[in-house]
Design a protein around this motif. Structure first.
Motif, PDB file in Angstrom:
ATOM      1  N   HIS B 339       0.825  -1.212   0.000  1.00 24.41           N
ATOM      2  CA  HIS B 339       0.000   0.000   0.000  1.00 24.41           C
ATOM      3  C   HIS B 339       0.857   1.258   0.000  1.00 24.41           C
ATOM      4  O   HIS B 339       0.378   2.332  -0.326  1.00 24.41           O
ATOM      5  N   GLU B 384      -1.761  -8.534   6.201  1.00 26.22           N
ATOM      6  CA  GLU B 384      -0.835  -8.613   5.072  1.00 26.22           C
ATOM      7  C   GLU B 384       0.596  -8.253   5.428  1.00 26.22           C
ATOM      8  O   GLU B 384       1.539  -8.781   4.871  1.00 26.22           O
ATOM      9  N   ARG B 403      -1.350   0.083  10.501  1.00 31.43           N
ATOM     10  CA  ARG B 403      -1.986   0.555   9.274  1.00 31.43           C
ATOM     11  C   ARG B 403      -1.571   1.992   8.966  1.00 31.43           C
ATOM     12  O   ARG B 403      -1.474   2.398   7.816  1.00 31.43           O
ATOM     13  N   THR B 404      -1.337   2.762  10.019  1.00 32.72           N
ATOM     14  CA  THR B 404      -1.006   4.177   9.838  1.00 32.72           C
ATOM     15  C   THR B 404       0.505   4.414   9.727  1.00 32.72           C
ATOM     16  O   THR B 404       0.939   5.558   9.616  1.00 32.72           O
TER      17      THR B 404
END
Ligand SMILES: Nc1nc2c(ncn2[C@@H]2O[C@H](COP(=O)(O)OP(=O)(O)O)[C@@H](O)[C@H]2O)c(=O)[nH]1
Ligand SMILES: [Mg+2]
Lengths: 222, 598
Positions: B339, B384, B403-404
């Motif tokens: 990402h 992931e 995530r951040t």
């Protein structure tokens, strides 16, 4: 009372479809809602629309939980992983639900953060058998609680320790301890172990939530 | 929980699970992440020696935090996970190398078994056996046979040869039990254990594409297998020179183009490309290699060596950079964060630190309890971006990237050092080439002549020093603290020479001195040759005036006459002069007849 359930999940899937879909579908949804509300007002029935946000990690059982609230004949028999997002509308007794099941990767979080402002309650679904991701649940919960649209409000939060039927499932007490729920002082919260497949524990939780929201509205109204 | 070395920001990693009692002794080569059951749930698979019984090994599959052991018949050396087909549900194969056999599992069940093809024995060994067997079965000289076999590299010996070497006393039983009378392919063959493995995409670069297993054996052979029937698709040698591979990494697609980097115990890395029958040495290191990876986007090779250095090379083996680490690099791992569209490198250090590099810049640091023996990054469970570490003490640690989490990536600073545009070096001239050729060819002579000159120079310097020290030509005597200076006035032929004698003593007067002027009477004449010096009080000086006349024998100075006047200050009691000085007389202006003063 009208419930609007917005289901949000942090999904990390291979095939992702993002926000574009949401806007096209959103307009008619709220359009009809507006007409309905006008009709309600015209008929002089005092009805209030309440938004409840359903959040949780992907695969925690949000779609399954929402599916349980539907009428027997409207339920889908098989829940597939939500791709992009899905809109669910259903009537349960005298409550109207609209559920938005959307995919939300980290980068698109800004998009679903907008729901925080307008919601009157949060349902946080946790997969109690996924011990590995309990830290991720805690991280997401902390982020949610720190959000400016949430941190200073007396917002009721309902936790579903879902998948209680699983062998490796942690008890709701253990989950509450792991997430540090006792540190939430300024918001009413409740945790109930649930099995979304059978519906066990769901009713108890929703009743608590309804009571909380009612109390807040009455307090405001007086 | 936050163990980040960076104290200003909290850790980018969530501590999901830490099992200190796991007792997993996984190696760099025996761990992988795979969707073992094909249900999209990432599992961590690792193999190690079986510690409970003496022989054999085990494969441990972590599904979430619950582990499941599968017993292996032998000690595992390498483990890979790959898709063999496109049948739904997609269940990957887990292949474990034990000795020279590859055991393949699917969904935790045995699926296939592949044995590395045996190779014919070396001519050297054949000769030693022939010499032994020519006198009839088991009658030859055993000690000479053992000696001859010892001369052959152990991992190139046949299985029988290895048996004989390891237990020379049981040679009879070894041979009798097999009834060996002559050398046949069936009884004498080389079986080389699999040292390391990797996978190679078969036809597309898709993440879920079918992969070919690639095996490298101790003897230096590479086998690329067909993922469907496990037949050998391609066979090659690691290198022309003796090479014992222990790490292998591949990049590319089998059907299109690929490159493989093979790290060998002989401190070199060999490159093997499509259609090559033999690899080439591209990197040579000073010290043993501890781990090797290839970055997927630019094919850079990152190597850790046991001298605590992290190196980076281009795919052709040009060195880009090297960083001295604080501790030994134990293992490396690629961290592709999809990402963020970046690939980072995790570097495990002996002291338990895991540093995350972007190019040659350290962007994150975390630590584990113990020295990491293997690091893996990928999908674990639903997550992931999970980082799995196994330490040498057997601790298993699962971490999840927040995530951040963001990494402060300064792209310009991180560009590889390799010169994209060449340095502004001048063109190599013919002279430069000639000179460098000469330097190469006669390097020894050049060095020796330089050394000779240097020694000569030093000798001259030393000689000069001694000369000035002991020649007695000092114009100042330190013992007596007396100084002489001279002044020559006039243009000739008659010169006036004024001597100035200084008594530098603070309290003692000098007396009883005489001055002797010594000239060649052929050319010069002095007004007086012996002058008595009166007492010189301390701190004062005395002037002596002498006339020296040039006899004009050779006005042009064609005869090279030394035009000097020697001056000695003597004391009557000692034979050694107190002071000596040499006065160079100026050449006389021949045209000037006037002997007047200047
Ligand atoms: N055993 C068990 N499985 C559940 C339960 N709730 C949901 N699931 C399963 O969990 C999976 C993910 O559910 P889903 O509703 O799609 O999760 P979502 O991603 O949060 O919407 C599905 O296969 C469900 O059948 C539960 O209470 N018990
Ligand atoms: Mg869903």
């Amino acid at each position: 009372m009208v419930f609007v359930l917005v289901t949000i999940e942090t999904r990390l899937y291979r095939h992702e479809c993002y926000a574009c879909f949401w806007f096209t579908a959103n307009v008619p949804e709220f359009g009809t809602m507006g007409i309905f509300q006008k009709l309600v007002q015209f008929l002089g029935v005092r009805k209030r629309e309440v938004n409840v946000l359903v959040v949780g990690l992907n695969n925690s059982g949000k779609s399954t939980v929402v599916n349980r609230f539907k009428n027997q004949d409207e339920r889908v028999t098989e829940i597939v992983p939500t791709v992009g997002f899905a809109v669910e509308r259903f009537q349960n007794q005298n409550l109207a639900f609209t559920a938005f099941d959307m995919s939300g990767h980290g980068r698109y979080r800004d998009l679903w953060e907008h729901y925080y402002k307008d919601c009157n309650g949060i349902i946080f679904v946790i997969d109690s058998s996924d011990r590995l991701r309990l830290v991720v649940v805690k991280e997401e919960l902390d982020l949610l609680l720190q959000h400016p649209d949430i941190c200073n409000r007396r917002l009721p939060i309902l936790f579903f320790a879902n998948k209680m039927d699983c062998k490796e499932a942690l008890s709701s007490v253990k989950i509450a301890a792991a997430l540090g729920l006792d540190k939430i002082m300024d918001k009413p919260w409740h945790i109930s172990a649930s099995n979304a497949l059978t519906g066990e524990g769901l009713q108890e939780g929703v009743e608590w939530m309804t009571q909380q929201i009612r109390d807040i509205i009455l307090a405001k109204g007086s | 929980m936050s163990r980040s070395g960076d104290s200003t920001t909290s850790s980018r990693w969530l501590e999901a699970y830490c099992e200190r009692t796991a007792g997993l002794k996984a190696l760099r080569t025996t761990a992988a992440l795979a969707d073992v059951s094909g249900d999209g749930y990432g599992c961590f698979v690792a193999a190690d020696d079986n510690t409970e019984t003496a022989a054999g090994g085990r494969m441990r599959v972590y599904r979430g935090t619950t582990a499941n052991d599968i017993w292996l018949p032998d000690s595992p050396t390498a483990l890979i996970a790959f898709y063999t087909d496109r049948v739904e549900p997609r269940i990957p194969a887990i292949a474990v190398a034990c000795g020279s056999v590859l055991y393949i599992y699917k969904n935790n069940k045995p699926f296939f078994k592949f044995s590395v093809p045996s190779l014919p024995i070396t001519t050297k060994e054949t000769a030693s056996w022939q010499a032994f067997l020519q006198d009839g079965p088991a009658k030859g000289d055993e000690s000479t046979l053992v000696e001859a076999l010892s001369a052959v590299q152990y991992n190139l010996l046949s299985t029988i040869g290895q048996e004989v070497i390891s237990e020379p006393s049981k040679i009879d039983t070894v041979l009798k039990s097999r009834g060996i009378t002559e050398i046949t392919k069936e009884t004498f063959y080389c079986e080389s254990p699999i040292a390391c493995m990797t996978t190679l995409k078969k036809s597309t670069n898709d993440r879920y594409d079918v992969c070919c297993p690639v095996l490298a054996t101790e003897s230096g052979n590479i086998f690329i297998l067909d993922p469907v029937n496990f037949s050998v698709l391609y066979q090659a040698n690691v290198n022309r020179i003796k090479s014992t591979p222990f790490l292998i990494a591949g990049l590319g697609i089998f059907n299109v183009q690929y490159r493989m980097m093979i790290a060998c115990r002989e401190k070199h890395v060999s490159l093997l490309r499509k259609d090559w029958l033999e690899g080439k040495t591209v990197i040579q290191t000073m010290n043993a290699i501890s781990d090797l990876i290839i970055t997927p986007d630019d094919g850079l090779i990152v190597i850790g060596t046991i001298d605590k250095i992290l190196h980076c090379y281009t795919k052709k083996g040009h060195k880009l950079w090297a960083i001295k680490m604080a501790h030994l690099v134990t293992c490396l791992c690629l961290i592709p964060i999809r990402h963020l569209s970046i690939t980072l490198t995790a570097v495990g250090l002996k002291n338990g630190t895991i540093q995350i590099y972007h190019g040659r810049k350290c962007v994150d640091q975390t630590s584990v309890p113990g020295s990491p023996s293997v690091i893996r990054f990928g999908q674990l469970g639903q997550e992931e971006n999970a980082l799995i570490t196994v330490t040498t003490e057997g601790t298993v640690i699962f971490r999840i990237l927040k995530r951040t989490a963001e990494f402060q990536l300064n792209t310009t600073e991180n560009l590889p050092l390799y010169q994209s545009k060449p340095l502004p070096l001048p063109k190599r001239s013919a002279l430069f080439l000639e000179q460098s050729m000469r330097e190469q060819q006669t390097a020894l002579d050049m060095h020796q002549s330089f050394q000779q000159d240097l020694i000569k120079f030093r000798l001259d310097a030393a000689r000069e020093l001694i000369k000035t020290e002991f020649a007695g030509s000092n114009t100042a005597n330190l013992k007596e603290k007396i100084k002489i200076s001279a002044q020559v006035l006039g243009m000739g032929p008659k010169f006036e020479v004024i001597f100035n004698l200084d008594n530098m003593e603070e309290s003692k007067p000098i007396y009883g001195l005489k001055m002797v002027l010594h000239v060649n009477p052929k050319y010069y004449q002095c007004s007086s040759n012996l002058i008595s010096i009166p007492l010189i009080p301390p701190g004062s000086s005395h002037k002596v005036k002498v006339y020296v006349e040039d006899k004009m024998v050779d006005p042009e100075n064609n005869l090279n006459i030394p035009s000097v006047v020697r001056v000695f200050i003597i004391r009557e009691t000692t034979s050694e002069p107190v002071l000596a000085a040499l006065i160079n007389m100026p050449p006389m202006e021949a045209t000037l007849a006037d002997p007047g003063k200047a």
